[in-house]
Write a protein that holds these residues in place. Structure first.
Motif, PDB file in Angstrom:
ATOM      1  N   PHE A  65       0.768  -1.195   0.006  1.00 18.20           N
ATOM      2  CA  PHE A  65       0.009  -0.030   0.095  1.00 18.20           C
ATOM      3  C   PHE A  65       1.073   1.285   0.068  1.00 18.20           C
ATOM      4  O   PHE A  65       0.558   2.188   0.578  1.00 18.20           O
TER       5      PHE A  65
ATOM      6  N   PRO B   2      -0.143  -0.725   5.542  1.00 18.51           N
ATOM      7  CA  PRO B   2      -1.501  -0.613   5.881  1.00 18.51           C
ATOM      8  C   PRO B   2      -1.672   0.235   6.912  1.00 18.51           C
ATOM      9  O   PRO B   2      -0.724   0.739   7.890  1.00 18.51           O
TER      10      PRO B   2
ATOM     11  N   GLU C 159      -4.766   2.270   0.318  1.00 23.60           N
ATOM     12  CA  GLU C 159      -5.412   0.837   0.747  1.00 23.60           C
ATOM     13  C   GLU C 159      -6.851   0.888   0.383  1.00 23.60           C
ATOM     14  O   GLU C 159      -7.329  -0.353   0.245  1.00 23.60           O
TER      15      GLU C 159
END
Length: 305
Positions: free
Chosen positions: A25, A29, A49
Motif C-alpha cells: 500500500f 496498511p 489501501e
C-alpha cells in the motif's frame, strides 16, 4: 501528459531497479486503533489501501500505476487483473510491462506478448496504438513469440499510421527506443551517427607520430584523411612556437564613464592636474563650511548680515 507516456514511465521505473521490493500500500496498511473518533487511523476513501479493493474503474486502474511506481507490485498486479477483466486496455499494457521486466520475479515474456497482442487488437486508442508498437517490437526481436520480421513491420506500419512517433522512427531508421530491455537498448539495430568528425585530440594523437602502428591493447583506428592530418601537424607546430615579443608598449586602458578608452604613454598630464586642483578646492570649501557651521555662522553671508 499523454496516456502513452505513462506506460513508458512505468517501463523506465521497472528498469531502474530503485523501487523497494516490499512496500504494501505504498507505505504499509493504516494502523488501526479501534477508536471511531481517531480519524487519523481510519482507512478513508481517499487512501490507496481503500482503492486497492474497489471495483474496476478508470480511477482505480490508474491507482494500480501508482502502486507499481512505489514498489507495491503485488497490489498493482491485483488491480491490473481486475481492470483487465473489466476490459480496460491500459491495464493490459501496464501488466505486460511488469511481466516483461519481471516485477514479481522471473520475466514472463510469452504472457507479456499475448497481452500486447490483445491490446493491439482492442481498437481502443491510444492504448491500442501503444499495443501495436510493443507487439511489433516483440515480433521483431522474437521476445515471447517466434521472430517474424514481416509481421512486425505490418504492426509497425499500423502504429505509424495512427501517429506513434516510435513506430515512425523505426520505419525510417530501423531502430526505436519506445521499448527497451534491461540494459536500456532499444529495438532493432541502432544506426551509426552520420557525419561524426574525429575529435581534435584524436587528430593530434594520429599526427604526433606518423605511421606508428596501433597499440595491441586497443583496435586500430580507421585511416584519417590527409587534409586532417596536415591540419593536425599545423596545430602541433603552432603550439610549439613561442609567441613573438611585441616591439612597442601596449596602450593601457583607463575607465571613462562606461567606456574603456586607450591612453597613449606620451599623453599630457594637464587633465590630471586640473582634476586634482578641483578636488583640493572642493575639499577646502567643505572644511571651511564645516568650521563655520560649528560656530553657528553660515558659509556665505548676504549683504545685510
Amino acid at each position: 501528459m499523454r496516456i502513452p507516456s505513462m506506460a513508458a514511465l512505468l517501463s523506465m521505473s521497472l528498469l531502474s531497479g530503485n523501487v523497494p521490493a516490499a512496500n504494501l500500500f505504498c507505505g504499509g496498511p493504516v494502523p488501526q486503533t479501534d477508536e471511531p473518533t481517531d480519524l487519523a487511523h481510519v482507512v478513508g476513501d481517499q487512501t490507496l489501501e481503500y482503492m486497492a479493493d474497489q471495483p474496476a474503474s478508470m480511477v482505480v486502474c490508474s491507482k494500480g500505476y501508482l502502486f507499481e511506481k512505489c514498489g507495491d507490485h503485488e497490489t498493482a498486479m491485483r488491480i491490473f487483473d481486475r481492470c483487465i477483466e473489466a476490459g480496460y486496455v491500459g491495464a493490459m499494457i501496464w501488466k505486460a510491462l511488469m511481466l516483461q521486466d519481471g516485477a514479481l520475479g522471473k520475466p514472463d515474456l510469452p504472457a507479456a506478448a499475448e497481452l500486447m497482442r490483445r491490446a493491439a487488437q482492442s481498437g481502443d486508442s491510444p492504448y491500442a496504438t501503444l499495443g501495436k508498437l510493443h507487439y511489433a517490437s516483440a515480433l521483431h526481436e522474437g521476445k515471447g513469440v517466434p521472430r517474424d520480421v514481416t509481421a512486425a513491420r505490418s504492426w509497425f506500419e499500423a502504429a505509424a499510421a495512427e501517429g506513434n512517433p516510435d513506430a515512425i522512427e523505426f520505419l525510417r531508421t530501423g531502430y526505436h527506443v519506445g521499448d527497451r530491455d534491461g540494459q536500456a537498448r532499444g529495438v532493432g539495430d541502432a544506426p551509426p551517427v552520420a557525419g561524426a568528425a574525429p575529435l581534435p585530440g584524436v587528430l593530434l594523437e594520429e599526427a604526433a607520430v606518423p605511421g606508428q602502428p596501433a597499440s595491441p591493447a586497443r583496435p586500430a583506428r580507421a585511416p584519417v584523411a590527409p587534409r586532417l592530418v596536415s591540419e593536425a601537424h599545423r596545430l602541433v607546430a603552432e603550439a610549439a612556437t613561442p609567441p613573438a615579443t611585441p616591439s612597442a608598449p601596449l596602450a593601457q586602458p583607463r575607465l571613462t564613464g562606461q567606456r574603456l578608452a586607450p591612453v597613449s604613454p606620451d599623453a599630457p598630464v594637464a587633465a590630471w592636474m586640473q582634476s586634482a586642483a578641483l578636488t583640493t578646492l572642493l575639499l577646502t570649501l567643505t572644511l571651511i563650511g564645516a568650521f563655520r557651521q560649528r560656530r553657528g555662522r553660515p558659509l556665505f553671508l548676504s549683504h545685510g548680515a
